[in-house]
Design an enzyme around this catalytic site. Sequence first.
Site, PDB file in Angstrom:
ATOM      1  N   ASP A 134       0.838  -1.202   0.000  1.00 51.48           N
ATOM      2  CA  ASP A 134       0.000   0.000   0.000  1.00 51.48           C
ATOM      3  C   ASP A 134       0.877   1.257   0.000  1.00 51.48           C
ATOM      4  O   ASP A 134       2.031   1.223   0.437  1.00 51.48           O
ATOM      5  CB  ASP A 134      -0.869   0.037   1.265  1.00 51.48           C
ATOM      6  CG  ASP A 134      -2.075  -0.889   1.174  1.00 51.48           C
ATOM      7  OD1 ASP A 134      -2.337  -1.430   0.093  1.00 51.48           O
ATOM      8  OD2 ASP A 134      -2.748  -1.054   2.206  1.00 51.48           O
ATOM      9  N   ARG A 184      -0.958  -0.441  -8.666  1.00 50.69           N
ATOM     10  CA  ARG A 184      -2.314   0.014  -8.322  1.00 50.69           C
ATOM     11  C   ARG A 184      -2.329   1.544  -8.369  1.00 50.69           C
ATOM     12  O   ARG A 184      -1.459   2.198  -7.799  1.00 50.69           O
ATOM     13  CB  ARG A 184      -2.692  -0.449  -6.912  1.00 50.69           C
ATOM     14  CG  ARG A 184      -4.075   0.053  -6.479  1.00 50.69           C
ATOM     15  CD  ARG A 184      -4.304  -0.085  -4.979  1.00 50.69           C
ATOM     16  NE  ARG A 184      -4.242  -1.456  -4.536  1.00 50.69           N
ATOM     17  CZ  ARG A 184      -3.963  -1.808  -3.268  1.00 50.69           C
ATOM     18  NH1 ARG A 184      -3.694  -0.898  -2.349  1.00 50.69           N
ATOM     19  NH2 ARG A 184      -3.915  -3.086  -2.933  1.00 50.69           N
TER      20      ARG A 184
HETATM   21  P1  FDA Z   1     -14.005   9.559  -4.939  1.00 43.63           P
HETATM   22  O1  FDA Z   1     -13.588   9.742  -3.510  1.00 43.63           O
HETATM   23  O2  FDA Z   1     -14.145  10.765  -5.787  1.00 43.63           O
HETATM   24  O3  FDA Z   1     -15.347   8.731  -4.939  1.00 43.63           O
HETATM   25  C1  FDA Z   1     -16.068   8.437  -6.115  1.00 43.63           C
HETATM   26  C2  FDA Z   1     -17.408   7.827  -5.704  1.00 43.63           C
HETATM   27  O4  FDA Z   1     -17.200   6.605  -5.001  1.00 43.63           O
HETATM   28  C3  FDA Z   1     -18.200   8.673  -4.719  1.00 43.63           C
HETATM   29  O5  FDA Z   1     -18.972   9.639  -5.384  1.00 43.63           O
HETATM   30  C4  FDA Z   1     -19.035   7.631  -4.023  1.00 43.63           C
HETATM   31  O6  FDA Z   1     -20.112   7.224  -4.838  1.00 43.63           O
HETATM   32  C5  FDA Z   1     -18.084   6.473  -3.913  1.00 43.63           C
HETATM   33  N1  FDA Z   1     -17.304   6.479  -2.651  1.00 43.63           N
HETATM   34  C6  FDA Z   1     -16.023   6.844  -2.512  1.00 43.63           C
HETATM   35  N2  FDA Z   1     -15.617   6.716  -1.229  1.00 43.63           N
HETATM   36  C7  FDA Z   1     -16.685   6.267  -0.546  1.00 43.63           C
HETATM   37  C8  FDA Z   1     -16.893   5.933   0.831  1.00 43.63           C
HETATM   38  N3  FDA Z   1     -15.924   6.025   1.734  1.00 43.63           N
HETATM   39  N4  FDA Z   1     -18.122   5.503   1.216  1.00 43.63           N
HETATM   40  C9  FDA Z   1     -19.120   5.393   0.295  1.00 43.63           C
HETATM   41  N5  FDA Z   1     -18.979   5.701  -1.038  1.00 43.63           N
HETATM   42  C10 FDA Z   1     -17.791   6.134  -1.449  1.00 43.63           C
HETATM   43  N6  FDA Z   1      -5.274   5.131  -0.853  1.00 43.63           N
HETATM   44  C11 FDA Z   1      -3.989   5.308  -0.498  1.00 43.63           C
HETATM   45  O7  FDA Z   1      -3.587   6.423  -0.171  1.00 43.63           O
HETATM   46  N7  FDA Z   1      -3.120   4.245  -0.509  1.00 43.63           N
HETATM   47  C12 FDA Z   1      -3.506   3.005  -0.886  1.00 43.63           C
HETATM   48  O8  FDA Z   1      -2.689   2.083  -0.878  1.00 43.63           O
HETATM   49  C13 FDA Z   1      -4.858   2.816  -1.271  1.00 43.63           C
HETATM   50  N8  FDA Z   1      -5.324   1.591  -1.646  1.00 43.63           N
HETATM   51  C14 FDA Z   1      -6.585   1.475  -2.179  1.00 43.63           C
HETATM   52  C15 FDA Z   1      -7.012   0.256  -2.705  1.00 43.63           C
HETATM   53  C16 FDA Z   1      -8.254   0.170  -3.296  1.00 43.63           C
HETATM   54  C17 FDA Z   1      -8.688  -1.123  -3.887  1.00 43.63           C
HETATM   55  C18 FDA Z   1      -9.094   1.324  -3.398  1.00 43.63           C
HETATM   56  C19 FDA Z   1     -10.401   1.286  -4.104  1.00 43.63           C
HETATM   57  C20 FDA Z   1      -8.694   2.506  -2.835  1.00 43.63           C
HETATM   58  C21 FDA Z   1      -7.453   2.595  -2.207  1.00 43.63           C
HETATM   59  N9  FDA Z   1      -7.037   3.779  -1.611  1.00 43.63           N
HETATM   60  C22 FDA Z   1      -5.728   3.926  -1.237  1.00 43.63           C
HETATM   61  C23 FDA Z   1      -8.029   4.863  -1.349  1.00 43.63           C
HETATM   62  C24 FDA Z   1      -8.077   5.866  -2.471  1.00 43.63           C
HETATM   63  O9  FDA Z   1      -6.890   6.603  -2.492  1.00 43.63           O
HETATM   64  C25 FDA Z   1      -9.266   6.834  -2.291  1.00 43.63           C
HETATM   65  O10 FDA Z   1      -9.103   7.521  -1.096  1.00 43.63           O
HETATM   66  C26 FDA Z   1     -10.619   6.152  -2.312  1.00 43.63           C
HETATM   67  O11 FDA Z   1     -10.661   5.101  -3.218  1.00 43.63           O
HETATM   68  C27 FDA Z   1     -11.714   7.150  -2.743  1.00 43.63           C
HETATM   69  O12 FDA Z   1     -11.425   7.655  -4.008  1.00 43.63           O
HETATM   70  P2  FDA Z   1     -12.246   7.290  -5.344  1.00 43.63           P
HETATM   71  O13 FDA Z   1     -11.255   7.060  -6.411  1.00 43.63           O
HETATM   72  O14 FDA Z   1     -13.170   6.180  -5.088  1.00 43.63           O
HETATM   73  O15 FDA Z   1     -12.999   8.627  -5.736  1.00 43.63           O
END
Ligand code: FDA
Length: 311
Positions: A134, A184
Amino acid sequence: MLRRVLLAASASSRLRQLITTAPRTRAIVDSYVAGETEQDAVRVTRALRAAGLKVSLDYLGEATEDPAQAAAVTDEYIELLGKLSAEGLTPRGAAEVSVKPTAVGLFLGARIATENISRICDAAREAGTTVTLDAEEFEAIEPTLRIAAQLRAQHSDLGCVVQACLRRSEADCRALAGYGIRVRLCKGAYREQESVAFTARRDVDASYARCLRVLMNGPGYPMLATHDPRLIEIAGSLALLTGRAADSFEYQMLYGIRPAEQRRLADTGAQVRVYVPYGGDWYAYLLRRLAERPGNLAFFLRSLRSAGRTS
Ligand code: FDA
């Protein structure tokens, strides 16, 4: 602003005590975390695999400064990999593990963290699966990427993570877009300074799209970690444009977030992996999820108020 306050709260030990003992936080924890035990992790993995989804398991905890704790976390991962393997859940990387380098000793020195991660990689290889490191706070990024590069000499399938919010990330993607390298791509969940990170949402999204292009056009194995519908659509279009086979990249989402979209993507023939956290040390993880979803904040504040009355 709210996001920054919640991310700052994730480091507060007083709030940690208040929130982890509040009875009403349990429901929200359960929506993001598989459970506290290895059995919970295996049970949830089994169910996700039955639904055609891949899994990456995260044993919750981070930033330890205690060598015994770092060793215990390492042992937990090794034991988990053994259990997953015994249940037939690991072949061809079906269920893998995600490891936070600071949970296995990065703050104690690169040597300790490298040794512990190497032990986990050995166990993963024996189980027929992979490890992904991560990405954490900015100060951990460079040492983590160095450890990943070093260990890739023996474990070529060791994955790492790029956070699109960091200004350095497009360059990191270019450096990592080597043959077969598992990368990732996520937006980034930590609070970072303007000097090293984009802080406006639209800038982070634009950076994600640029990194996505680099990875999808390269010879590596992109792992697209986002729930953002617009970025998922761009990823799909890029896969078509670049002629990528469905097994040459994967989508990744967090346990409990947009489960219907996880299934929809898998039904199209895409590979989808769910990141499943488990364990008792869920506080910082929960606060990062709340920071991303201010809609959950009302619930969170109510549980805090009830905790305040009872403590
Ligand atoms: P964004 O936050 O813009 O969300 C897009 C949409 O997704 C929202 O409109 C909502 O519908 C939904 N959504 C997002 N978060 C939600 C929540 N908490 N509850 C409900 N709905 C939600 N970060 C990091 O710093 N180091 C890492 O190693 C990882 N590893 C990792 C693995 C995996 C498999 C994922 C999916 C994410 C990570 N992350 C991470 C977290 C990542 O950096 C980020 O903070 C979250 O994925 C939220 O960003 P989105 O890309 O989903 O977009």
